[in-house]
Scaffold this motif. Structure first.
Motif, PDB file in Angstrom:
ATOM      1  N   ASP A   7      10.921   2.804  -0.467  1.00 45.22           N
ATOM      2  CA  ASP A   7       9.786   3.728  -0.596  1.00 45.22           C
ATOM      3  C   ASP A   7       8.699   3.107  -1.469  1.00 45.22           C
ATOM      4  OD1 ASP A   7      10.536   6.044   0.930  1.00 45.22           O
ATOM      5  OD2 ASP A   7      11.954   6.578  -0.647  1.00 45.22           O
ATOM      6  N   ALA A   8       9.099   2.581  -2.613  1.00 45.45           N
ATOM      7  CA  ALA A   8       8.129   1.972  -3.529  1.00 45.45           C
ATOM      8  C   ALA A   8       7.512   0.719  -2.921  1.00 45.45           C
ATOM      9  CB  ALA A   8       8.805   1.644  -4.856  1.00 45.45           C
ATOM     10  N   GLN A  10       7.093   0.010   0.250  1.00 49.88           N
ATOM     11  CA  GLN A  10       6.156   0.366   1.313  1.00 49.88           C
ATOM     12  C   GLN A  10       4.867   0.956   0.739  1.00 49.88           C
ATOM     13  OE1 GLN A  10       7.886   2.500   4.617  1.00 49.88           O
ATOM     14  NE2 GLN A  10       8.480   0.545   5.503  1.00 49.88           N
ATOM     15  N   LYS A  11       4.979   1.715  -0.328  1.00 49.34           N
ATOM     16  CA  LYS A  11       3.778   2.237  -0.985  1.00 49.34           C
ATOM     17  C   LYS A  11       2.904   1.079  -1.469  1.00 49.34           C
ATOM     18  CE  LYS A  11       2.216   5.240  -4.696  1.00 49.34           C
ATOM     19  NZ  LYS A  11       2.579   6.080  -5.831  1.00 49.34           N
ATOM     20  N   ARG A  14       1.304  -0.621   1.557  1.00 44.15           N
ATOM     21  CA  ARG A  14       0.174   0.190   2.077  1.00 44.15           C
ATOM     22  C   ARG A  14      -1.054  -0.004   1.192  1.00 44.15           C
ATOM     23  NH1 ARG A  14       1.182   3.737   6.109  1.00 44.15           N
ATOM     24  NH2 ARG A  14       3.318   4.447   6.402  1.00 44.15           N
ATOM     25  N   GLN A  15      -0.849  -0.001  -0.107  1.00 36.89           N
ATOM     26  CA  GLN A  15      -1.937  -0.200  -1.052  1.00 36.89           C
ATOM     27  C   GLN A  15      -2.598  -1.563  -0.829  1.00 36.89           C
ATOM     28  OE1 GLN A  15      -0.696  -0.720  -5.167  1.00 36.89           O
ATOM     29  NE2 GLN A  15      -2.353   0.644  -5.830  1.00 36.89           N
ATOM     30  N   ASN A  80       8.466  -5.378   4.989  1.00 39.73           N
ATOM     31  CA  ASN A  80       7.923  -4.035   4.810  1.00 39.73           C
ATOM     32  C   ASN A  80       6.662  -3.825   5.632  1.00 39.73           C
ATOM     33  OD1 ASN A  80       9.257  -2.078   2.846  1.00 39.73           O
ATOM     34  ND2 ASN A  80       9.559  -4.062   1.889  1.00 39.73           N
ATOM     35  N   SER A  89      10.446   4.259   8.888  1.00 44.66           N
ATOM     36  CA  SER A  89      10.457   4.813   7.533  1.00 44.66           C
ATOM     37  C   SER A  89      11.653   4.267   6.751  1.00 44.66           C
ATOM     38  CB  SER A  89      10.541   6.341   7.593  1.00 44.66           C
ATOM     39  OG  SER A  89      11.829   6.738   8.042  1.00 44.66           O
TER      40      SER A  89
END
Length: 108
Positions: A7-8, A10-11, A14-15, A80, A89
């Motif tokens: 989760d982290a 992928q965040k 995305r950033q 990722n 996901s």
């Protein structure tokens, strides 16, 4: 700093992608194909470190270890990115990973 989960990661990816959106273009399966090829190149760089330095050096030499981990991070970053491009996901990955693990545990 503690552990870093998908989760982290992928965040963070995305950033990074949002920052360079104009240069890289939108997340898409076509981009995912290109990123998968880049990931394979990075995996080759991991292999090069093993070939050039040997297994023991990766564990014993601080600089070689750092370089090895950095290349592994490059592989994970592209991994990722590919997940994002194909709308995979972290939850789906975890579920499928566990299913695959269970099949492998009972394979032989």
């Amino acid at each position: 700093m503690g552990t870093l989960d998908f989760d982290a990661m992928q965040k963070m990816q995305r950033q990074l992608h949002e920052k360079y959106l104009e240069k890289w273009g939108p997340l898409s399966p076509q981009l995912g194909r290109e990123l998968l090829l880049w990931m394979m190149g990075e995996a080759g760089e991991v292999g090069d470190i093993i070939k050039k330095n040997g297994d023991a050096s990766i564990v014993e030499d601080e600089k070689i270890h750092h370089d090895f981990v950095e290349e592994m991070c490059d592989v994970l970053m592209y991994f990722n990115d590919v997940m994002l491009c194909y709308s995979i996901s972290p939850e789906e990955l975890a579920k499928t990973y566990e299913e695959k693990h269970n099949r492998n545990m009972n394979r032989w």
